[in-house]
Motif scaffolding. Structure first.
Motif, PDB file in Angstrom:
ATOM      1  N   ARG A 162      41.973  18.069  30.492  1.00 34.79           N
ATOM      2  CA  ARG A 162      43.282  17.526  30.830  1.00 34.79           C
ATOM      3  C   ARG A 162      43.532  17.438  32.327  1.00 34.79           C
ATOM      4  NH1 ARG A 162      48.619  19.953  27.935  1.00 34.79           N
ATOM      5  NH2 ARG A 162      50.161  18.917  29.253  1.00 34.79           N
ATOM      6  N   TRP A 163      42.985  18.394  33.076  1.00 35.11           N
ATOM      7  CA  TRP A 163      43.179  18.397  34.527  1.00 35.11           C
ATOM      8  C   TRP A 163      41.845  18.416  35.231  1.00 35.11           C
ATOM      9  CZ3 TRP A 163      46.350  21.639  31.492  1.00 35.11           C
ATOM     10  CH2 TRP A 163      47.715  21.318  31.507  1.00 35.11           C
ATOM     11  N   GLN A 164      41.821  17.876  36.437  1.00 29.82           N
ATOM     12  CA  GLN A 164      40.600  17.917  37.226  1.00 29.82           C
ATOM     13  C   GLN A 164      40.551  19.209  38.007  1.00 29.82           C
ATOM     14  OE1 GLN A 164      40.521  14.166  39.534  1.00 29.82           O
ATOM     15  NE2 GLN A 164      38.677  13.833  38.314  1.00 29.82           N
ATOM     16  N   PHE A 165      39.679  20.110  37.592  1.00 29.38           N
ATOM     17  CA  PHE A 165      39.471  21.277  38.435  1.00 29.38           C
ATOM     18  C   PHE A 165      37.994  21.622  38.508  1.00 29.38           C
ATOM     19  CE2 PHE A 165      41.005  22.926  34.328  1.00 29.38           C
ATOM     20  CZ  PHE A 165      40.061  23.878  33.995  1.00 29.38           C
ATOM     21  N   ILE A 166      37.653  22.378  39.539  1.00 28.07           N
ATOM     22  CA  ILE A 166      36.256  22.636  39.854  1.00 28.07           C
ATOM     23  C   ILE A 166      35.752  23.869  39.116  1.00 28.07           C
ATOM     24  CG2 ILE A 166      34.717  23.318  41.750  1.00 28.07           C
ATOM     25  CD1 ILE A 166      36.584  21.497  43.540  1.00 28.07           C
ATOM     26  N   ASP A 167      36.581  24.910  39.071  1.00 31.94           N
ATOM     27  CA  ASP A 167      36.181  26.111  38.355  1.00 31.94           C
ATOM     28  C   ASP A 167      37.416  26.908  37.950  1.00 31.94           C
ATOM     29  OD1 ASP A 167      34.417  27.868  37.157  1.00 31.94           O
ATOM     30  OD2 ASP A 167      33.117  28.000  38.902  1.00 31.94           O
ATOM     31  N   ALA A 168      37.226  27.801  36.974  1.00 27.69           N
ATOM     32  CA  ALA A 168      38.327  28.649  36.520  1.00 27.69           C
ATOM     33  C   ALA A 168      37.789  30.019  36.153  1.00 27.69           C
ATOM     34  CB  ALA A 168      39.032  28.027  35.315  1.00 27.69           C
ATOM     35  N   LEU A 169      38.602  31.013  36.382  1.00 27.50           N
ATOM     36  CA  LEU A 169      38.254  32.398  36.077  1.00 27.50           C
ATOM     37  C   LEU A 169      39.367  33.016  35.235  1.00 27.50           C
ATOM     38  CD1 LEU A 169      36.590  35.053  36.617  1.00 27.50           C
ATOM     39  CD2 LEU A 169      37.979  35.335  38.692  1.00 27.50           C
ATOM     40  N   VAL A 170      38.981  33.631  34.118  1.00 24.86           N
ATOM     41  CA  VAL A 170      39.956  34.344  33.289  1.00 24.86           C
ATOM     42  C   VAL A 170      39.390  35.736  33.006  1.00 24.86           C
ATOM     43  CG1 VAL A 170      41.165  34.435  31.072  1.00 24.86           C
ATOM     44  CG2 VAL A 170      40.748  32.218  32.164  1.00 24.86           C
ATOM     45  N   ILE A 171      40.135  36.765  33.391  1.00 26.16           N
ATOM     46  CA  ILE A 171      39.745  38.146  33.089  1.00 26.16           C
ATOM     47  C   ILE A 171      40.912  38.800  32.346  1.00 26.16           C
ATOM     48  CG2 ILE A 171      39.083  40.396  34.039  1.00 26.16           C
ATOM     49  CD1 ILE A 171      37.906  39.008  36.449  1.00 26.16           C
ATOM     50  N   HIS A 172      40.619  39.480  31.258  1.00 28.34           N
ATOM     51  CA  HIS A 172      41.688  40.144  30.493  1.00 28.34           C
ATOM     52  C   HIS A 172      41.230  41.547  30.110  1.00 28.34           C
ATOM     53  CE1 HIS A 172      44.981  40.772  27.693  1.00 28.34           C
ATOM     54  NE2 HIS A 172      45.471  39.595  27.991  1.00 28.34           N
ATOM     55  N   ARG A 173      42.120  42.506  30.300  1.00 26.31           N
ATOM     56  CA  ARG A 173      41.823  43.886  29.917  1.00 26.31           C
ATOM     57  C   ARG A 173      41.884  44.066  28.412  1.00 26.31           C
ATOM     58  NH1 ARG A 173      42.293  48.733  32.220  1.00 26.31           N
ATOM     59  NH2 ARG A 173      41.495  49.304  30.166  1.00 26.31           N
ATOM     60  N   VAL A 174      41.086  44.994  27.912  1.00 27.09           N
ATOM     61  CA  VAL A 174      41.246  45.502  26.549  1.00 27.09           C
ATOM     62  C   VAL A 174      41.208  47.026  26.667  1.00 27.09           C
ATOM     63  CG1 VAL A 174      40.205  43.500  25.414  1.00 27.09           C
ATOM     64  CG2 VAL A 174      38.743  45.403  26.121  1.00 27.09           C
ATOM     65  N   GLY A 175      41.672  47.710  25.639  1.00 29.92           N
ATOM     66  CA  GLY A 175      41.652  49.175  25.664  1.00 29.92           C
ATOM     67  C   GLY A 175      42.906  49.773  26.271  1.00 29.92           C
ATOM     68  N   GLU A 176      42.761  50.948  26.832  1.00 33.68           N
ATOM     69  CA  GLU A 176      43.927  51.680  27.341  1.00 33.68           C
ATOM     70  C   GLU A 176      44.325  51.239  28.739  1.00 33.68           C
ATOM     71  OE1 GLU A 176      43.802  55.942  26.720  1.00 33.68           O
ATOM     72  OE2 GLU A 176      44.473  55.325  24.726  1.00 33.68           O
ATOM     73  N   VAL A 177      45.608  50.983  28.922  1.00 31.14           N
ATOM     74  CA  VAL A 177      46.130  50.473  30.184  1.00 31.14           C
ATOM     75  C   VAL A 177      47.317  51.329  30.612  1.00 31.14           C
ATOM     76  CG1 VAL A 177      47.035  48.420  31.338  1.00 31.14           C
ATOM     77  CG2 VAL A 177      45.438  48.157  29.427  1.00 31.14           C
ATOM     78  N   TRP A 178      47.380  51.626  31.921  1.00 34.95           N
ATOM     79  CA  TRP A 178      48.480  52.428  32.457  1.00 34.95           C
ATOM     80  C   TRP A 178      49.374  51.579  33.376  1.00 34.95           C
ATOM     81  CZ3 TRP A 178      44.340  54.757  30.390  1.00 34.95           C
ATOM     82  CH2 TRP A 178      44.527  55.986  29.754  1.00 34.95           C
ATOM     83  N   PRO A 179      50.640  52.003  33.549  1.00 31.40           N
ATOM     84  CA  PRO A 179      51.554  51.220  34.401  1.00 31.40           C
ATOM     85  C   PRO A 179      50.929  50.899  35.762  1.00 31.40           C
ATOM     86  CG  PRO A 179      52.793  52.898  33.251  1.00 31.40           C
ATOM     87  CD  PRO A 179      51.329  53.162  32.943  1.00 31.40           C
ATOM     88  N   GLY A 180      51.081  49.671  36.184  1.00 28.50           N
ATOM     89  CA  GLY A 180      50.517  49.221  37.449  1.00 28.50           C
ATOM     90  C   GLY A 180      49.128  48.608  37.285  1.00 28.50           C
ATOM     91  N   ASP A 181      48.462  48.871  36.171  1.00 28.77           N
ATOM     92  CA  ASP A 181      47.121  48.299  35.949  1.00 28.77           C
ATOM     93  C   ASP A 181      47.196  46.788  35.719  1.00 28.77           C
ATOM     94  OD1 ASP A 181      45.958  50.777  36.071  1.00 28.77           O
ATOM     95  OD2 ASP A 181      45.353  50.863  33.967  1.00 28.77           O
ATOM     96  N   PRO A 182      46.291  46.045  36.324  1.00 25.20           N
ATOM     97  CA  PRO A 182      46.186  44.622  36.004  1.00 25.20           C
ATOM     98  C   PRO A 182      45.775  44.425  34.549  1.00 25.20           C
ATOM     99  CG  PRO A 182      45.083  45.104  38.066  1.00 25.20           C
ATOM    100  CD  PRO A 182      45.416  46.421  37.436  1.00 25.20           C
ATOM    101  N   ILE A 183      46.427  43.483  33.874  1.00 26.45           N
ATOM    102  CA  ILE A 183      46.103  43.157  32.484  1.00 26.45           C
ATOM    103  C   ILE A 183      45.354  41.828  32.414  1.00 26.45           C
ATOM    104  CG2 ILE A 183      47.103  42.501  30.248  1.00 26.45           C
ATOM    105  CD1 ILE A 183      49.436  44.413  30.918  1.00 26.45           C
ATOM    106  N   VAL A 184      45.858  40.858  33.165  1.00 28.80           N
ATOM    107  CA  VAL A 184      45.256  39.523  33.084  1.00 28.80           C
ATOM    108  C   VAL A 184      45.181  38.893  34.477  1.00 28.80           C
ATOM    109  CG1 VAL A 184      47.498  38.443  32.577  1.00 28.80           C
ATOM    110  CG2 VAL A 184      45.387  37.265  31.926  1.00 28.80           C
ATOM    111  N   LEU A 185      44.120  38.152  34.692  1.00 29.77           N
ATOM    112  CA  LEU A 185      43.927  37.394  35.934  1.00 29.77           C
ATOM    113  C   LEU A 185      43.457  36.000  35.555  1.00 29.77           C
ATOM    114  CD1 LEU A 185      43.270  36.877  38.954  1.00 29.77           C
ATOM    115  CD2 LEU A 185      41.085  38.005  38.565  1.00 29.77           C
TER     116      LEU A 185
END
Lengths: 150, 77, 150, 77
Positions: free
Chosen positions: A75-98
């Motif tokens: 749908r869009w013209q882009f060169i690259d994409a990055l998706v990172i998502h946490r699984v498991g135990e997460v604490w306040p302030g922790d990144p969940i998704v990028l």
């Protein structure tokens, strides 16, 4: 296109930097990078949240994330994409998704980045269980993302 | 026929199991699979389903060897 | 709210990381961070560009950027924002602009980030002069940003 | 009255100067200032103007001590 699930904490700015560097010569045509980073808050619906468990559906989660990226790419013209998502135990302030989208044009970068986040939140099989002072609860639904408080 | 059925999140807790394998005959749709694992109850409206890791509907057909999953609305991101 | 003009190269991911860390306890309520990074491409309008000079209007540029941030702040709920923009000589691959918006809600973060970029491109007094193989030229106008190739 | 006039980017190069100070009387608007520095020519449509670092229009009033700036469309970001 890179999609990753992470069972341990990650540092989003270091990940972005590494990915950006790894693009080598492509970087020079990617004048626009739109990113979104979601981190765990220490409250939700008025309650203090001390910890969270992110459950997923191994196999289907990766498959759905890849499909979302492919749909965006058509749908869009882009060169690259990055998706990172946490699984498991997460604490306040922790990144969940990028999410990061590199494009030659800022409109495509912004639109594709937002699309990836909205689709991820509505289609990727992840489930959050919050630990409160007084027990645990499953988060029941995600808020729609295209209407803002503005 | 054999169908692997998987549950996630709050539904997994409610069902009291992570997965099971159905060996019953006559399972034509996802809805049939649900009935077979839930003593004939209808599929709750908010429960999502997948066949072989693609989203499906209660009317989606199932075949021998398929993996069928049921889960609540997703809350990632 | 931080607005900075930089006469020398900057590393956007390190800047974001530093700013993010400096927010200390606020970070825990800022679950959403939307960013945009614009870097110099090595081509424009079909020509190879080897270098660029970014001219600005000292005083007015800072004033306009601060006004843009204040307008966004009145319109969306966000916790903090960072705007960094290069001035002076820029080479292909160099970051030119960085915008980051920290909010409790992703819609506000996305919308405010995009608004800051669009307003910056249409209102902040910066001018690009490109060095080509065969001389120099001023960039004549910015492309509108709310319509994407999608 | 005294008005400081500044030019930027391609307009600066075209004018051949970075700034100048007008000591003329009878300058009421930005448009008057432009005419005073350009031998009476009208302000080109695409040229932007500012008074004391805020965007202005050709009709904006100027006062003694003001800083008036003229420049082409901005191209930052």
């Amino acid at each position: 296109m890179t999609v990753e699930l992470r069972p341990t904490p990650f540092e989003p700015f270091a990940e972005l930097s590494r990915f950006h560097e790894s693009m080598a010569e492509q970087r020079r045509s990617a004048g626009a990078l739109a990113t979104f980073i979601g981190t765990m808050r220490d409250f939700n619906e008025g309650d203090t949240v001390t910890r969270m468990t992110l459950e997923h559906y191994p196999g289907m989660t990766e498959r759905q994330l890849a499909a979302i990226v492919e749909t965006a790419r058509a749908r869009w013209q882009f060169i690259d994409a990055l998706v990172i998502h946490r699984v498991g135990e997460v604490w306040p302030g922790d990144p969940i998704v990028l999410v990061g989208v590199w494009s030659s044009h800022r409109a495509a970068a912004f639109d594709a980045c937002r699309y990836l986040m909205e689709e991820l939140k509505s289609r990727a099989p992840f489930w959050k269980k919050e630990t409160l002072g007084a027990g645990e609860r499953w988060v029941s639904c995600n808020t729609p993302g295209y209407s803002s408080c503005g | 026929m054999s169908i692997r059925v998987r549950y996630f999140a709050s539904l997994r807790e409610k069902m009291g199991r992570v997965e099971e394998t159905l060996a019953a005959e006559g399972l034509e749709t996802v809805s049939d699979v649900w009935k077979a694992v839930s003593e004939g109850r209808p599929l709750p409206e908010q429960i999502l389903c997948a066949v072989n890791m693609d989203y499906a509907t209660p009317e989606s057909l199932v075949a021998d060897g398929d993996e069928v999953a049921f889960f609540p609305p997703v809350t990632g991101g």
